[in-house]
Scaffold this motif. Structure first.
Motif, PDB file in Angstrom:
ATOM      1  N   ALA A   1      66.098  -9.974  62.988  1.00  0.00           N
ATOM      2  CA  ALA A   1      66.652  -8.617  62.981  1.00  0.00           C
ATOM      3  C   ALA A   1      66.920  -8.150  61.553  1.00  0.00           C
ATOM      4  O   ALA A   1      67.389  -8.922  60.698  1.00  0.00           O
ATOM      5  CB  ALA A   1      67.942  -8.567  63.792  1.00  0.00           C
TER       6      ALA A   1
ATOM      7  N   TYR B   1      63.729  -7.025  68.866  1.00  0.00           N
ATOM      8  CA  TYR B   1      64.696  -7.927  68.241  1.00  0.00           C
ATOM      9  C   TYR B   1      65.255  -7.365  66.931  1.00  0.00           C
ATOM     10  O   TYR B   1      65.996  -8.059  66.224  1.00  0.00           O
ATOM     11  CB  TYR B   1      64.059  -9.293  67.984  1.00  0.00           C
ATOM     12  CG  TYR B   1      63.897 -10.113  69.241  1.00  0.00           C
ATOM     13  CD1 TYR B   1      65.007 -10.538  69.962  1.00  0.00           C
ATOM     14  CD2 TYR B   1      62.634 -10.469  69.708  1.00  0.00           C
ATOM     15  CE1 TYR B   1      64.862 -11.289  71.115  1.00  0.00           C
ATOM     16  CE2 TYR B   1      62.475 -11.219  70.860  1.00  0.00           C
ATOM     17  CZ  TYR B   1      63.600 -11.632  71.560  1.00  0.00           C
ATOM     18  OH  TYR B   1      63.463 -12.372  72.703  1.00  0.00           O
TER      19      TYR B   1
ATOM     20  N   GLN C   1      62.213 -13.485  67.074  1.00  0.00           N
ATOM     21  CA  GLN C   1      63.453 -13.757  67.792  1.00  0.00           C
ATOM     22  C   GLN C   1      64.598 -12.978  67.132  1.00  0.00           C
ATOM     23  O   GLN C   1      64.397 -12.242  66.169  1.00  0.00           O
ATOM     24  CB  GLN C   1      63.748 -15.264  67.789  1.00  0.00           C
ATOM     25  CG  GLN C   1      62.677 -16.129  68.430  1.00  0.00           C
ATOM     26  CD  GLN C   1      62.508 -15.883  69.914  1.00  0.00           C
ATOM     27  OE1 GLN C   1      63.462 -15.506  70.602  1.00  0.00           O
ATOM     28  NE2 GLN C   1      61.288 -16.091  70.424  1.00  0.00           N
ATOM     29  N   LYS C   2      65.819 -13.178  67.625  1.00  0.00           N
ATOM     30  CA  LYS C   2      66.975 -12.433  67.133  1.00  0.00           C
ATOM     31  C   LYS C   2      67.226 -12.653  65.639  1.00  0.00           C
ATOM     32  O   LYS C   2      67.735 -11.759  64.960  1.00  0.00           O
ATOM     33  CB  LYS C   2      68.227 -12.828  67.922  1.00  0.00           C
ATOM     34  CG  LYS C   2      68.210 -12.384  69.371  1.00  0.00           C
ATOM     35  CD  LYS C   2      69.463 -12.820  70.098  1.00  0.00           C
ATOM     36  CE  LYS C   2      69.443 -12.362  71.556  1.00  0.00           C
ATOM     37  NZ  LYS C   2      70.670 -12.813  72.284  1.00  0.00           N
TER      38      LYS C   2
END
Length: 252
Positions: free
Chosen positions: A95, A46, A91-92
């Motif tokens: 990032a 991610y 999760q994204k």
């Protein structure tokens, strides 16, 4: 003396194995399926940046120095809605953010063995990809490859007892990686590989119900166990670059 030196691919357990492999100058693949390795792989998938750090040092102070967030324990972090050693917590939205991740097994082994031609993180999630990367690096450097299943630590170890608790899931993860490595394999590696090959089709059931799997499930982390027992769902291969992990490029 215990020795697998005639063979290109070896398997060694825990911190002792990681240290000895590093002293030999081998390429290392650290395997801690539940959950350090799986967490690092998922986090990098991610786009997060992970700094491994041993649990006996001041991780919070280290996180301040590198401009990262110190990852809290599973329960505390979950209550605060932050990423943790639980791989499904990444999760994204994480990032490009930096995190310091400590653990008794995977992070500790990484710290011990950081001075090597290459230190990779493997698990069932990326078994084929991490083996492919190790094969490429070995072809370039001519270094041998040691796969290190980290195991767990006994919580009630007594004086003069070995604290390492061999972990079935790490052994199977190591076997999955060895099955994709090129070159001669030690008898220890062959047996490890055979254990994995005999488990195909049973991985989810066996890891779900093994001691480590039940331990996590009883603490409320069933989703972690389901996530970590999946085979080859990621191509992400974390490789240690000085003090943090980056994703290895397709062509090393």
């Amino acid at each position: 003396m215990f020795d697998q030196s005639p063979y290109r691919c070896r398997v060694e357990w825990g911190k002792r194995g990681a240290r000895e492999a590093a002293e030999r100058g081998d390429i290392l693949i650290i395997v801690d399926v539940l959950s350090f390795s799986s967490t690092v792989i998922t986090a990098l998938n991610y786009g997060a940046i992970i700094y491994p750090y041993p649990p006996y040092l001041d991780g919070k102070n280290y996180a301040k120095k590198v401009g990262a967030e110190y990852i809290l324990g599973r329960r505390e972090a979950t209550e605060m809605g932050k990423p943790t050693l639980s791989p499904v917590s990444f999760q994204k939205e994480h990032a490009k953010k930096k995190y310091v991740l400590s653990s008794l097994n995977g992070a500790f082994c990484t710290w011990i063995a950081s001075e090597v031609p290459a230190l990779l993180i493997g698990s069932l999630l990326n078994a084929a990809s991490v083996a492919s990367t190790a094969n490429q690096i070995s072809c370039i450097t001519k270094a041998n490859i040691t796969v290190v299943p980290c195991g767990e630590q006994w919580s009630d170890g007594r004086e003069n007892e070995d604290s390492l608790r061999p972990a079935m899931e790490d052994y199977l993860g190591a076997g999955a990686i060895l099955s994709n490595l090129e070159g001669s394999k030690s008898p220890e590696a062959e047996v490890c590989m055979a254990a994995f090959q005999n488990s195909e089709g049973k991985l989810e059931d066996w890891i779900w119900d093994c001691g480590s799997g039940r331990e996590l499930r009883e603490k409320g982390f069933e989703a972690d166990v389901r996530h970590c027992c999946r085979l080859n769902v990621y191509q992400t291969v974390p490789i240690l670059q000085k003090d943090h992990f980056v994703a290895a490029e397709g062509n090393v």
